[in-house]
Design an enzyme around this catalytic site. Structure first.
Site, PDB file in Angstrom:
ATOM      1  N   ILE A 190      40.287  46.970  36.898  1.00  0.00           N
ATOM      2  CA  ILE A 190      40.063  46.507  35.624  1.00  0.00           C
ATOM      3  C   ILE A 190      39.205  47.412  34.773  1.00  0.00           C
ATOM      4  CG2 ILE A 190      38.951  44.356  34.417  1.00  0.00           C
ATOM      5  CD1 ILE A 190      39.422  42.795  36.676  1.00  0.00           C
TER       6      ILE A 190
ATOM      7  N   HIS B 277      38.207  28.634  34.891  1.00  0.00           N
ATOM      8  CA  HIS B 277      39.026  30.088  35.058  1.00  0.00           C
ATOM      9  C   HIS B 277      39.668  29.928  36.516  1.00  0.00           C
ATOM     10  CE1 HIS B 277      40.365  33.675  33.824  1.00  0.00           C
ATOM     11  NE2 HIS B 277      39.628  34.372  34.621  1.00  0.00           N
TER      12      HIS B 277
ATOM     13  N   ARG C  13      48.075  34.541  28.275  1.00  0.00           N
ATOM     14  CA  ARG C  13      49.220  33.761  29.214  1.00  0.00           C
ATOM     15  C   ARG C  13      49.805  32.547  28.643  1.00  0.00           C
ATOM     16  NH1 ARG C  13      46.055  34.592  35.113  1.00  0.00           N
ATOM     17  NH2 ARG C  13      47.078  36.715  35.564  1.00  0.00           N
TER      18      ARG C  13
ATOM     19  N   GLY D 151      37.145  50.601  38.692  1.00  0.00           N
ATOM     20  CA  GLY D 151      37.891  49.653  39.226  1.00  0.00           C
ATOM     21  C   GLY D 151      39.172  49.513  38.542  1.00  0.00           C
TER      22      GLY D 151
ATOM     23  N   ILE E 122      33.663  38.851  33.588  1.00  0.00           N
ATOM     24  CA  ILE E 122      35.025  38.746  34.075  1.00  0.00           C
ATOM     25  C   ILE E 122      34.873  38.843  35.670  1.00  0.00           C
ATOM     26  CG2 ILE E 122      36.820  40.326  34.562  1.00  0.00           C
ATOM     27  CD1 ILE E 122      36.302  41.804  31.744  1.00  0.00           C
TER      28      ILE E 122
ATOM     29  N   ALA F 186      33.075  50.149  36.309  1.00  0.00           N
ATOM     30  CA  ALA F 186      33.971  50.853  35.604  1.00  0.00           C
ATOM     31  C   ALA F 186      34.896  51.539  36.099  1.00  0.00           C
ATOM     32  CB  ALA F 186      33.230  51.761  34.444  1.00  0.00           C
TER      33      ALA F 186
ATOM     34  N   MET G 132      44.138  41.690  32.607  1.00  0.00           N
ATOM     35  CA  MET G 132      42.751  41.230  32.704  1.00  0.00           C
ATOM     36  C   MET G 132      42.070  42.198  31.909  1.00  0.00           C
ATOM     37  SD  MET G 132      40.585  39.137  33.527  1.00  0.00           S
ATOM     38  CE  MET G 132      39.827  38.841  31.828  1.00  0.00           C
TER      39      MET G 132
ATOM     40  N   ASP H  40      43.933  33.562  30.383  1.00  0.00           N
ATOM     41  CA  ASP H  40      44.362  32.310  30.490  1.00  0.00           C
ATOM     42  C   ASP H  40      44.948  32.153  28.937  1.00  0.00           C
ATOM     43  OD1 ASP H  40      43.509  32.020  33.019  1.00  0.00           O
ATOM     44  OD2 ASP H  40      41.579  30.892  32.312  1.00  0.00           O
TER      45      ASP H  40
ATOM     46  N   ASP I 156      28.977  52.469  37.907  1.00  0.00           N
ATOM     47  CA  ASP I 156      29.827  52.013  39.214  1.00  0.00           C
ATOM     48  C   ASP I 156      29.069  52.361  40.485  1.00  0.00           C
ATOM     49  OD1 ASP I 156      31.938  50.758  41.278  1.00  0.00           O
ATOM     50  OD2 ASP I 156      33.120  50.795  39.542  1.00  0.00           O
TER      51      ASP I 156
END
Length: 335
Positions: free
Chosen positions: A14, A182, A156, A12, A120, A10, A237, A153, A35
């Site tokens: 992302i 992915h 996007r 980071g 993820i 948590a 992300m 994906d 983390d």
């Protein structure tokens, strides 16, 4: 009932924006942020001021932090891992992130084996099989509850298709299934199945179509280049990870029906998928209908165009090896 969600990794790039987005979901009453770096204690102190129901707590590796974060969790989202650094080979990156996911999956097996698990951490094509092998070894693997998040994906595909047809503001209108895996060529956007349909002119222009598919497949490179090597796709992300989590929450906990989203899930023995791709793979990203049990139904891939069949062949040239790499990492190591 209260909904406890744990984010592992948590602190980071992302994890932090993902935690902020999850904090805003009114269904979540407890948000556990874990983390290995001490700064994770500051994240809940910060987003804890947001005026939404979720009570937010930070956990570090010491003091049985993983146990505290996971005990009683209904939903676990895993963005943990290290980004690729200069001089680091893909194998170096794989071995580090594979070890991280292995250890976190063991924590899930020990402390919240019934939780929905959203992975993820890259490379997803391999980390999801890693988590599955750990959960299998512990006797708690439920294929309906383990998801590789491929939603980036999907978003996007919508965004880039809207740009390609000269209507960039129309991105939210398009729903485009993206199947396969992915990363790179394993990503298979089924543009022919877009809802609403994309203009015929796009499919008539072969060069433009190929350019669009390549952009969707390698969208992460755009971000890395734009950040001049100082980062990767973390914000988009986090958005995509939250979007899938919110879809799952609405279907699994709030009773919403008809929620269908592509995800990289366990499909071994699924006759429809095997027939569509010509192989009985353990994992493949497919449109799944979500519900109280997680994966309620795997939707068929539908009719592929000749071009999409070529893309599928390229996907199948790489994906089985990535799955095997993840499985053998666990089978060849001692937990």
């Amino acid at each position: 009932m209260g909904l406890k969600t744990a984010v592992l990794g948590a602190a980071g790039g992302i994890g932090q924006p993902l935690a902020l987005l999850l904090k805003q979901n009114p269904a979540i009453t407890e948000l556990a942020l874990f983390d290995v770096v001490p700064v994770v204690k500051g994240v809940p102190a910060d987003i804890g001021h947001v005026d939404t129901p979720a009570v937010t707590t930070g956990y570090v590796k010491d003091e049985d932090g993983l146990k505290g974060a996971l005990t009683g969790a209904d939903l676990v989202v895993i963005p943990a891992g290290v980004p690729r650094k200069p001089g680091m080979t893909r194998d170096d990156l794989f071995n580090i992130n594979a070890g991280i996911v292995r250890d976190l999956a063991q924590g899930i097996a020990d402390f919240c084996p019934k939780a929905f698990v959203l992975i993820i951490s890259n490379p997803v094509n391999s980390t999801v099989p890693i988590a599955a092998e750990v959960l299998k070894a512990a006797g708690v693997f439920d294929p309906k509850r383990v998801f590789g998040v491929t939603t980036l994906d999907v978003v996007r595909a919508s965004t880039m298709s809207a740009q390609a047809i000269g209507k960039p503001n129309s991105a939210p209108e398009y729903t485009i299934p993206v199947v396969g895996g992915h990363s790179g060529v394993t990503i298979l956007p089924l543009l022919s199945q877009a809802q609403p349909a994309l203009p015929k002119s796009l499919f008539d222009d072969e060069a433009k179509l190929k350019e669009l598919v390549k952009r969707i497949q390698f969208g992460g490179d755009e971000v890395v280049q734009a950040k001049a090597g100082a980062g990767s796709a973390t914000l988009s992300m986090a958005y995509a990870g939250y979007k899938f989590a919110a879809q799952l929450i609405s279907a699994a906990f709030e009773g919403k029906t008809g929620v269908v989203a592509p995800s990289y899930v366990y499909v071994k023995g699924n006759a429809d998928v095997t027939k569509a791709i010509g192989q009985d793979l353990a994992f493949f990203s497919v449109p799944v209908e979500l519900g109280p049990n997680g994966v309620e139904k795997v939707h068929p891939l539908g009719d592929l165009t000749a071009f999409e069949k070529e893309l599928l062949e390229a996907c199948l040239g790489e994906l089985p090896g990535s799955i095997s790499k993840g499985e053998s990492f666990i089978q060849g190591s001692k937990l």
